[in-house]
Design an enzyme around this catalytic site. Structure first.
Site, PDB file in Angstrom:
ATOM      1  N   ARG A   1       0.851  -1.194   0.000  1.00 53.89           N
ATOM      2  CA  ARG A   1       0.000   0.000   0.000  1.00 53.89           C
ATOM      3  C   ARG A   1       0.879   1.233   0.000  1.00 53.89           C
ATOM      4  NH1 ARG A   1      -4.441  -1.660   4.648  1.00 53.89           N
ATOM      5  NH2 ARG A   1      -5.198  -3.553   3.607  1.00 53.89           N
TER       6      ARG A   1
ATOM      7  N   ARG B   1      -1.606   1.470  17.970  1.00 51.62           N
ATOM      8  CA  ARG B   1      -2.914   0.961  18.395  1.00 51.62           C
ATOM      9  C   ARG B   1      -2.802   0.450  19.828  1.00 51.62           C
ATOM     10  NH1 ARG B   1      -5.748   1.238  13.723  1.00 51.62           N
ATOM     11  NH2 ARG B   1      -4.874   0.374  11.803  1.00 51.62           N
TER      12      ARG B   1
ATOM     13  N   ASP C   1     -16.634  -2.057   4.099  1.00 46.59           N
ATOM     14  CA  ASP C   1     -15.534  -1.143   3.785  1.00 46.59           C
ATOM     15  C   ASP C   1     -15.213  -1.103   2.298  1.00 46.59           C
ATOM     16  OD1 ASP C   1     -14.403  -3.708   3.628  1.00 46.59           O
ATOM     17  OD2 ASP C   1     -12.425  -2.961   4.174  1.00 46.59           O
TER      18      ASP C   1
ATOM     19  N   LYS D   1      -2.275  -6.703  -3.932  1.00 45.95           N
ATOM     20  CA  LYS D   1      -1.772  -7.877  -3.222  1.00 45.95           C
ATOM     21  C   LYS D   1      -2.017  -9.131  -4.057  1.00 45.95           C
ATOM     22  CE  LYS D   1      -5.815  -9.200  -0.402  1.00 45.95           C
ATOM     23  NZ  LYS D   1      -6.211  -9.656   0.949  1.00 45.95           N
TER      24      LYS D   1
ATOM     25  N   ASP E   1     -13.107  -2.622   0.165  1.00 44.30           N
ATOM     26  CA  ASP E   1     -13.041  -3.818  -0.670  1.00 44.30           C
ATOM     27  C   ASP E   1     -13.979  -4.922  -0.206  1.00 44.30           C
ATOM     28  OD1 ASP E   1     -11.520  -4.346   1.637  1.00 44.30           O
ATOM     29  OD2 ASP E   1     -10.240  -5.767   0.591  1.00 44.30           O
TER      30      ASP E   1
ATOM     31  N   GLU F   1     -11.241 -10.849  13.725  1.00 45.70           N
ATOM     32  CA  GLU F   1     -10.294  -9.931  14.324  1.00 45.70           C
ATOM     33  C   GLU F   1     -10.998  -8.651  14.735  1.00 45.70           C
ATOM     34  OE1 GLU F   1      -7.467  -9.814  11.180  1.00 45.70           O
ATOM     35  OE2 GLU F   1      -8.622  -8.377   9.994  1.00 45.70           O
ATOM     36  N   GLU F   2     -10.403  -7.944  15.672  1.00 45.87           N
ATOM     37  CA  GLU F   2     -11.041  -6.763  16.243  1.00 45.87           C
ATOM     38  C   GLU F   2     -11.217  -5.625  15.246  1.00 45.87           C
ATOM     39  OE1 GLU F   2      -9.197  -3.816  16.470  1.00 45.87           O
ATOM     40  OE2 GLU F   2      -7.501  -4.858  15.548  1.00 45.87           O
TER      41      GLU F   2
ATOM     42  N   ASP G   1     -14.357  -6.561   2.763  1.00 45.43           N
ATOM     43  CA  ASP G   1     -13.987  -7.650   3.668  1.00 45.43           C
ATOM     44  C   ASP G   1     -14.228  -7.325   5.145  1.00 45.43           C
ATOM     45  OD1 ASP G   1     -11.890  -5.887   4.076  1.00 45.43           O
ATOM     46  OD2 ASP G   1     -10.299  -7.308   3.566  1.00 45.43           O
ATOM     47  N   ARG G   2     -14.635  -6.105   5.453  1.00 48.06           N
ATOM     48  CA  ARG G   2     -14.916  -5.743   6.844  1.00 48.06           C
ATOM     49  C   ARG G   2     -16.394  -5.416   7.022  1.00 48.06           C
ATOM     50  NH1 ARG G   2      -9.627  -3.106   9.367  1.00 48.06           N
ATOM     51  NH2 ARG G   2      -8.105  -3.849   7.848  1.00 48.06           N
TER      52      ARG G   2
ATOM     53  N   SER H   1      -7.948  -1.559   0.962  1.00 47.78           N
ATOM     54  CA  SER H   1      -8.922  -1.926   1.984  1.00 47.78           C
ATOM     55  C   SER H   1      -9.767  -0.742   2.438  1.00 47.78           C
ATOM     56  CB  SER H   1      -8.217  -2.593   3.166  1.00 47.78           C
ATOM     57  OG  SER H   1      -9.143  -3.124   4.083  1.00 47.78           O
ATOM     58  N   HIS H   2      -9.648  -0.374   3.703  1.00 51.23           N
ATOM     59  CA  HIS H   2     -10.474   0.671   4.295  1.00 51.23           C
ATOM     60  C   HIS H   2      -9.833   2.048   4.195  1.00 51.23           C
ATOM     61  CE1 HIS H   2      -7.616  -0.888   7.131  1.00 51.23           C
ATOM     62  NE2 HIS H   2      -7.740   0.171   7.893  1.00 51.23           N
TER      63      HIS H   2
ATOM     64  N   LYS I   1     -11.518 -12.460   5.085  1.00 52.03           N
ATOM     65  CA  LYS I   1     -12.643 -11.961   5.859  1.00 52.03           C
ATOM     66  C   LYS I   1     -13.718 -11.499   4.884  1.00 52.03           C
ATOM     67  CE  LYS I   1      -9.767  -7.870   6.808  1.00 52.03           C
ATOM     68  NZ  LYS I   1      -8.418  -8.403   6.911  1.00 52.03           N
TER      69      LYS I   1
END
Length: 543
Positions: A22, A496, A277, A126, A279, A363-364, A281-282, A113-114, A376
């Site tokens: 990325r 985080r 999101d 990827k 793509d 996952e969180e 996956d969330r 992603s997000h 995911k």
């Protein structure tokens, strides 16, 4: 085939991770940069002559142009076939499904992603392997090693390829199949879930709002929720994919999906709300006045998955990433199944899924999935929730209250300190790491440290060991704090801090989460010395 010689464009010292590479879009647009990375992927996986690849992305800015380059390079490198989502669109879980369904040799997924999209925002690429999941660490290392030595790439000299019209065509001897990006995925969902039961739920007057956040799941959600399941027209909002995601941030959390949260906590809230999101996956799940943390969502889905046809015979096991709360551990123990704690990164789940050791994982960071693909899957999680709601006739709030009463409640939050100076962020983590062995017995904010370590993981499938996966502080009152540096940004560093407090007292299951976590939050900041070392006195995002 013509071969174009290219100067080396280093990947700026960044090793691609499980989410690929990325960077800012303008970096990928530099002369030869994308081409060198794509050729490094092809070389790193041992070449693609005679192979079949799946190609698609989330529709962000530069998606179409990048796909054209990838297809021309695939042809020049001798690929026999590329399967491409119409218009260049494929959600990440849909791409995983296509790889598996067509027994492809892998796939190239274009997404950050997000992260925000646009000419001044982010882009990513990827490689996913033949199992449909992210590249293994071994493959990633080979790709990275190749980026440091590459001096040429192969690309056809011919022009672009029509990726907007369904059908099969040929480019320089390579077959290119342009497929409906939604159809195969929707068919898979219909096999997993009781669509008749969910349709009856909507027919009964059940209402829902799905915020696609101007991202790739819009067409998927509209086709499945509205067209196949009969949800009211307008159930899906922000459903047209946009190159800049409507100038928004396609991250499904209460901050960036604020409009949905406002609606779900308003006087005319629908029965159920969800978001996905960039793509696809969330996911974010929210009921009337009831936000569901990703950790609680994984625990609830584990407890109730048997209500959906695909999981009616029970679960082989479940897995969570280490920073994810221990709520699912308690559910798994009650079910008598194994719960695996892994590093962050879907490839670790992939090993367990391939070996049949787990059925669900999560996952969180709002990612949940199962053995139906090796990624995911945001919309899958939403549909499993809908199947559970249809079978139980209970509300989101009722289901959560029932779970907490049975298994206890893990109050949980994540504090993100974004765009921190990388040197300062690393210095803070290094200083805390150096003190881990001295921390047990330390008191801060009224809490006592019971244990402190740096998480390492021994993979039960391939025997590999992964170290340096996060710093953990466990307190004597069933509280926990975890510190990690994120690798998903494109500039600076994100620290985080994950905070958790397990509460089993029935009288304390309805606390305000901020109040329940106040002591462990204060203790974590005091022990880490984060403010003094980074200059940050408050997180940018609280999830």
């Amino acid at each position: 085939m013509p071969m174009q010689t290219a100067r080396t464009e280093p990947i700026e010292g960044q090793k691609p991770g499980t989410s690929g590479l990325r960077k800012k879009t303008k970096v990928f647009q530099r002369p030869h940069y994308l081409q060198n990375y794509v050729q490094s992927i092809f070389d790193g996986i041992g070449g693609i002559e005679g192979k079949t690849l799946v190609v698609g992305g989330d529709g962000r800015f530069f998606n179409d142009d990048a796909i054209q380059i990838i297809l021309r390079m695939a042809a020049a490198n001798g690929a026999s076939r590329c399967i491409v989502g119409q218009g260049g669109l494929l959600s990440t879980p849909a791409a995983s499904n296509l790889i598996r369904q067509h027994n492809a040799d892998g796939g190239l997924i274009l997404s950050a992603s997000h992260n925000p999209g646009g000419p001044d925002a982010d882009f990513g690429l990827k490689y996913n392997g033949p199992n449909g999941g992210p590249a293994t660490e071994g493959v990633t290392q080979k790709i990275y090693d190749r980026t440091k030595t590459i001096d040429a790439y192969k690309i056809t000299a011919s022009g672009g390829i029509d990726i907007d019209t369904l059908g099969t065509r040929t480019h320089q001897g390579m077959q290119v199949d342009i497929v409906d990006p939604v159809a195969d995925y929707a068919a898979l969902m219909e096999r997993l879930f009781d669509f008749d039961k969910i349709a009856a739920l909507f027919k009964s007057g059940f209402t829902m709002r799905f915020d696609a956040m101007h991202a790739v799941t819009g067409p998927y959600a509209a086709a499945i929720l509205e067209d196949r399941l009969g949800a009211a027209s307008g159930t899906v909002v922000n459903g047209t994919p946009s190159p800049d995601f409507g100038k928004g941030h396609p991250d499904p959390n209460p901050i960036w999906a604020k409009a949905l949260m406002d609606e779900m906590y308003g006087p005319d809230a629908p029965d159920f709300g969800a978001a996905s999101d960039g793509d696809g996956d969330r996911n974010m799940i929210v009921g009337k006045g009831a936000y569901v943390t990703p950790s609680d969502s994984l625990a609830l889905l584990t407890a109730k998955a048997h209500l959906a046809p695909a999981y009616a015979e029970g679960l082989a096991g479940v897995a969570r990433s280490m920073p994810t709360s221990r709520a699912v551990d308690n559910v798994a123990k009650a079910l008598g199944i194994n719960c695996y704690e892994t590093p962050t990164g879907w490839k670790f789940f992939g090993n367990l899924l391939d070996a049949g050791k787990v059925t669900l994982c999560g996952e969180e960071s709002a990612g949940t999935g199962s053995d139906h693909v090796r990624e995911k899957d945001g919309l899958w999680a939403v549909l499993l929730w809908l199947n559970i709601l249809a079978e139980t006739g209970k509300s989101v709030s009722d289901l959560l209250a029932e779970m907490w009463a049975t298994h206890g409640r893990c109050y949980y939050t994540r504090h993100d300190f974004e765009d921190v100076d990388s040197d300062k962020a690393n210095a803070m983590i290094d200083a805390l790491r150096a003190r881990l062995t001295d921390l047990p017995g330390t008191q801060a904010a009224g809490l006592t440290v019971a244990a402190a370590d740096e998480f390492a993981y021994d993979d039960p499938v391939d025997g590999s060991r992964s170290t340096g996966q996060g710093l953990r502080l466990t307190f004597t009152n069933d509280a926990r704090a975890v510190f990690r540096l994120s690798g998903t940004g494109t500039q600076g560093a994100t620290i985080r801090v994950y905070l958790e407090q397990l509460e089993s007292d029935p009288a304390r299951l309805g606390l305000d989460p901020a109040l329940a976590l106040d002591a462990v939050a204060s203790a974590a900041l005091e022990i880490s010395d984060l403010k003094a070392m980074t200059g940050r006195d408050a997180p940018d995002v609280i999830t």
